[in-house]
Enzyme design. Structure first.
Site, PDB file in Angstrom:
ATOM      1  N   GLU A 156      -3.824   1.509  -7.378  1.00 31.94           N
ATOM      2  CA  GLU A 156      -4.215   2.683  -6.590  1.00 31.94           C
ATOM      3  C   GLU A 156      -3.275   3.851  -6.899  1.00 31.94           C
ATOM      4  O   GLU A 156      -2.188   3.931  -6.302  1.00 31.94           O
ATOM      5  CB  GLU A 156      -4.127   2.373  -5.086  1.00 31.94           C
ATOM      6  CG  GLU A 156      -5.050   1.279  -4.624  1.00 31.94           C
ATOM      7  CD  GLU A 156      -5.436   1.425  -3.151  1.00 31.94           C
ATOM      8  OE1 GLU A 156      -6.632   1.328  -2.862  1.00 31.94           O
ATOM      9  OE2 GLU A 156      -4.550   1.660  -2.300  1.00 31.94           O
ATOM     10  N   HIS A 182       0.852  -1.200   0.000  1.00 29.59           N
ATOM     11  CA  HIS A 182       0.000   0.000   0.000  1.00 29.59           C
ATOM     12  C   HIS A 182       0.886   1.248   0.000  1.00 29.59           C
ATOM     13  O   HIS A 182       1.906   1.289   0.689  1.00 29.59           O
ATOM     14  CB  HIS A 182      -0.931   0.003   1.222  1.00 29.59           C
ATOM     15  CG  HIS A 182      -2.043   0.994   1.064  1.00 29.59           C
ATOM     16  ND1 HIS A 182      -1.842   2.346   1.226  1.00 29.59           N
ATOM     17  CD2 HIS A 182      -3.339   0.843   0.714  1.00 29.59           C
ATOM     18  CE1 HIS A 182      -2.994   2.978   0.997  1.00 29.59           C
ATOM     19  NE2 HIS A 182      -3.916   2.087   0.681  1.00 29.59           N
TER      20      HIS A 182
HETATM   21  P1  13P Z   1      -9.893   6.030  -0.159  1.00 23.41           P
HETATM   22  O1  13P Z   1     -10.998   5.199  -0.755  1.00 23.41           O
HETATM   23  O2  13P Z   1     -10.222   6.590   1.185  1.00 23.41           O
HETATM   24  O3  13P Z   1      -9.384   7.047  -1.145  1.00 23.41           O
HETATM   25  O4  13P Z   1      -8.663   5.018   0.104  1.00 23.41           O
HETATM   26  C1  13P Z   1      -8.239   4.196  -0.900  1.00 23.41           C
HETATM   27  C2  13P Z   1      -7.237   3.247  -0.361  1.00 23.41           C
HETATM   28  O5  13P Z   1      -6.134   3.605  -0.015  1.00 23.41           O
HETATM   29  C3  13P Z   1      -7.650   1.839  -0.241  1.00 23.41           C
HETATM   30  O6  13P Z   1      -6.566   1.019   0.023  1.00 23.41           O
END
Ligand code: 13P
Length: 246
Positions: A168, A99
């Site tokens: 992400e 992450h």
């Molecule tokens: P948000 O949906 O709060 O932007 O976070 C995304 C995230 O980091 C999921 O791992």
């Protein structure tokens, strides 16, 4: 509406206490009333809540995961750390690794690769996060970054079936910003192209909410969503799922 089997993974980050678990009841009810197996729900709460949540979920088909694990396979003198075996022993079936919030705290590709390998050895499935920063996007380096994170993070990993990839973009996490449909389609396609026919599932994460989900769910090849903020609110979380599958 999509006919595909979709993943909805809740990343609660550092939020939630024992009382928060009551909020799962609505989601359990919703999941029981939709038994057609069109989606998979996974909760990744803080480690303190893995056991109580997995108890509460009982025999439902909702599963539990952790948000990180220490790379060591065995017990050791690592103050404050928890390894994948320990997570498995309290009910986790998945673990989020790579992450960006942990990459920013100093985790590099080699460390993430080791964590992935050892978590697989412990029997966990991996939710492997990759994504470019805003600067990298502006410098048109998105593909280069994704390629390098995939290559290094998954080095010498054969059991690709144990991996779910979460794309992400760092700039979209918690900002309310999402990539354009074109950008997102391209990135998902690019990630899948690295694996040929045996591509793992590829999810999108970053500011997913019940308003933008209509735009996100139609992206070809997308296999689901990794959801932060909106997943802590059962109504918002259910709305996202409903809008995707209906
Ligand atoms: P948000 O949906 O709060 O932007 O976070 C995304 C995230 O980091 C999921 O791992």
């Amino acid at each position: 509406m999509t006919n595909k089997y979709m993943y909805f993974i809740a990343n609660w980050k550092m939020f939630g206490d024992l009382k928060t678990i009551n909020s799962l009841d609505k989601v359990i009810k919703f999941s029981k009333s939709h038994k057609k197996n069109k989606f998979k729900l996974i909760y990744c709460p803080p480690n303190t809540l893995i056991r109580p949540i997995s108890k509460r979920l009982g025999k439902t088909n909702i599963e539990v995961g952790a948000q990180n694990s220490h790379q060591n396979l065995d017990y050791g003198a690592f103050t404050g750390q928890v390894n994948s075996k320990m997570l498995k022993s309290v009910g986790a079936k998945y673990v989020i690794l790579g992450h960006s919030e942990n990459r920013m705290a100093g985790e590099d590709d080699n460390l993430i690769n080791l964590k992935i390998k050892n978590s697989i050895k412990s029997g966990l499935k991996i939710i492997f996060c990759i994504g470019e920063t805003l600067k990298q996007k502006r410098d048109k380096k998105t593909n280069q970054v994704l390629n390098s994170q995939l290559k290094k993070g998954l080095k010498s990993i054969i059991k690709i079936n144990d991996i779910i990839i979460a794309y992400e973009p760092v700039w979209s996490i918690g900002t309310g910003l999402i990539p354009s449909s074109e950008e997102l389609s391209k990135s998902i396609k690019f990630i899948k192209s690295k694996f040929g026919k045996k591509s793992p599932k590829v999810l999108y994460g970053g500011s997913v909410n019940s308003k933008n989900i209509d735009q996100l769910k139609i992206i070809p090849d997308i296999d689901g969503f990794l959801i932060g903020g909106a997943s802590q609110n059962p109504k918002k979380f259910i709305d996202i799922i409903k809008k995707t599958i209906n």
